[in-house]
Design a protein around this motif. Structure first.
Motif, PDB file in Angstrom:
ATOM      1  N   TYR A 108       0.844  -1.201   0.000  1.00  0.00           N
ATOM      2  CA  TYR A 108       0.000   0.000   0.000  1.00  0.00           C
ATOM      3  C   TYR A 108       0.875   1.245   0.000  1.00  0.00           C
ATOM      4  O   TYR A 108       1.902   1.308   0.680  1.00  0.00           O
ATOM      5  N   GLY A 109       0.483   2.246  -0.787  1.00  0.00           N
ATOM      6  CA  GLY A 109       1.224   3.504  -0.831  1.00  0.00           C
ATOM      7  C   GLY A 109       0.932   4.274  -2.102  1.00  0.00           C
ATOM      8  O   GLY A 109      -0.227   4.501  -2.452  1.00  0.00           O
ATOM      9  N   GLN A 110       1.998   4.650  -2.821  1.00  0.00           N
ATOM     10  CA  GLN A 110       1.876   5.414  -4.059  1.00  0.00           C
ATOM     11  C   GLN A 110       2.234   4.525  -5.251  1.00  0.00           C
ATOM     12  O   GLN A 110       2.916   3.509  -5.103  1.00  0.00           O
ATOM     13  N   ALA A 111       1.822   4.962  -6.439  1.00  0.00           N
ATOM     14  CA  ALA A 111       2.254   4.312  -7.677  1.00  0.00           C
ATOM     15  C   ALA A 111       2.235   5.352  -8.792  1.00  0.00           C
ATOM     16  O   ALA A 111       1.485   6.333  -8.730  1.00  0.00           O
ATOM     17  N   ILE A 112       3.073   5.135  -9.788  1.00  0.00           N
ATOM     18  CA  ILE A 112       3.103   5.977 -10.982  1.00  0.00           C
ATOM     19  C   ILE A 112       2.909   5.086 -12.196  1.00  0.00           C
ATOM     20  O   ILE A 112       3.584   4.063 -12.346  1.00  0.00           O
ATOM     21  N   LEU A 113       1.979   5.470 -13.056  1.00  0.00           N
ATOM     22  CA  LEU A 113       1.792   4.826 -14.352  1.00  0.00           C
ATOM     23  C   LEU A 113       2.284   5.784 -15.421  1.00  0.00           C
ATOM     24  O   LEU A 113       1.904   6.959 -15.430  1.00  0.00           O
ATOM     25  N   SER A 114       3.134   5.294 -16.305  1.00  0.00           N
ATOM     26  CA  SER A 114       3.704   6.135 -17.353  1.00  0.00           C
ATOM     27  C   SER A 114       3.661   5.394 -18.679  1.00  0.00           C
ATOM     28  O   SER A 114       3.971   4.198 -18.747  1.00  0.00           O
ATOM     29  N   ALA A 115       3.286   6.123 -19.733  1.00  0.00           N
ATOM     30  CA  ALA A 115       3.270   5.516 -21.062  1.00  0.00           C
ATOM     31  C   ALA A 115       4.677   5.241 -21.565  1.00  0.00           C
ATOM     32  O   ALA A 115       4.866   4.401 -22.446  1.00  0.00           O
ATOM     33  N   ALA A 116       5.663   5.940 -21.039  1.00  0.00           N
ATOM     34  CA  ALA A 116       7.067   5.709 -21.387  1.00  0.00           C
ATOM     35  C   ALA A 116       7.739   4.925 -20.269  1.00  0.00           C
ATOM     36  O   ALA A 116       7.297   4.961 -19.121  1.00  0.00           O
ATOM     37  N   PRO A 117       8.808   4.223 -20.574  1.00  0.00           N
ATOM     38  CA  PRO A 117       9.520   3.503 -19.514  1.00  0.00           C
ATOM     39  C   PRO A 117      10.018   4.446 -18.428  1.00  0.00           C
ATOM     40  O   PRO A 117      10.226   5.640 -18.666  1.00  0.00           O
ATOM     41  N   MET A 118      10.211   3.891 -17.236  1.00  0.00           N
ATOM     42  CA  MET A 118      10.691   4.663 -16.093  1.00  0.00           C
ATOM     43  C   MET A 118      12.018   4.088 -15.607  1.00  0.00           C
ATOM     44  O   MET A 118      12.227   2.874 -15.653  1.00  0.00           O
ATOM     45  N   THR A 119      12.895   4.974 -15.165  1.00  0.00           N
ATOM     46  CA  THR A 119      14.190   4.555 -14.640  1.00  0.00           C
ATOM     47  C   THR A 119      14.444   5.247 -13.304  1.00  0.00           C
ATOM     48  O   THR A 119      13.717   6.157 -12.911  1.00  0.00           O
TER      49      THR A 119
END
Length: 261
Positions: A108-119
């Protein structure tokens, strides 16, 4: 993980299917934040539909169970043709909020969804979370064709001003390392709250009218008519923004469209 059959894992049928050639693309310069509300009796199908309506390049969610985020991502791809990468910034495991089994509760917490890859993903738990563990998630991804550092956070609950002030100082120190950054999340503080001063010194709200000195011009982002959610921009200009009421959470969705440079 892909879904098979006509029903979701929770048994709710899909109300729409992706027609041939119906895949969509994310809006390349759009970022969004949304507190999903947890615990709330909300279908992940409905959450995915809300996100798909605005098709952001990047969205940060708070009060997020990892299992729910994975289902939302799957619905976005299967039903709307929107393909996202996901970075999780869980700061605790909570059976009451996220289910699972007592010896292995859900993250449980935060999340990020991105159409581009994440590093370069970094998850930081604040030294003092207040009444519940809190933290921030940071990634580097592409927004509007540029590599940008994105932070997603959830500050301590209301009536914990001193705790939020310490959290703001921790977050601001990390943001200050970048000339360009996007800082999104649920800050549980109104625009002119003193604890947000470290953030305002580094970044501006995507709404050019919304400032601590003009807090009355900031659109409410919660059901109790307060502004707690923000898209802060550092070294980046906004060319449009929106606050979108929803019946699927006690927080509205906020988006910003960034100027291309």
């Amino acid at each position: 993980m892909m879904l098979a059959g006509s029903c979701t894992p929770g048994g709710a049928p899909f109300t729409r299917s992706l027609p041939a050639g119906g895949a969509r693309e994310a809006v390349a310069n759009r970022v969004m934040t949304w507190n999903l509300c947890n615990p709330c009796e909300t279908s992940n199908v409905d959450r995915a539909a809300e996100i798909a309506a605005y098709a952001p390049q990047v969205i940060g969610v708070q009060e997020a169970c990892a299992g729910d985020v994975e289902r939302i991502r799957n619905y976005l791809e299967r039903v709307y043709g929107l393909v996202y990468h996901v970075a999780y910034g869980s700061v605790l495991r909570n059976w009451g909020r996220c289910g699972g089994v007592p010896w292995n509760p859900g993250a449980y917490g935060q999340a990020i969804l991105s159409a581009a890859p994440m590093t370069d993903r970094v998850t930081v738990e604040y030294p003092d979370g207040g009444s519940e563990d809190r933290g921030y998630l940071a990634v580097t991804t592409e927004v509007g064709g540029r590599s940008i550092r994105v932070f997603n956070t959830h500050f301590a609950e209301r009536r914990q001003e001193s705790v939020r002030a310490d959290q703001a100082r921790v977050l601001a120190a990390a943001v200050a390392e970048f000339d360009r950054a996007i800082v999104i999340g649920d800050f549980n503080a109104v625009p002119d709250a003193p604890e947000l001063d470290p953030i305002w010194k580094l970044a501006l709200d995507a709404d050019p009218r919304c400032r601590p000195s003009a807090a009355h011009l900031c659109e409410p982002s919660t059901d109790w008519q307060t502004r707690f959610d923000y898209v802060f921009l550092r070294g980046i200009a906004s060319r449009g923004h929106g606050v979108h009421p929803t019946r699927y959470s006690d927080h509205n969705l906020l988006h910003a469209d960034l100027q291309r440079v």
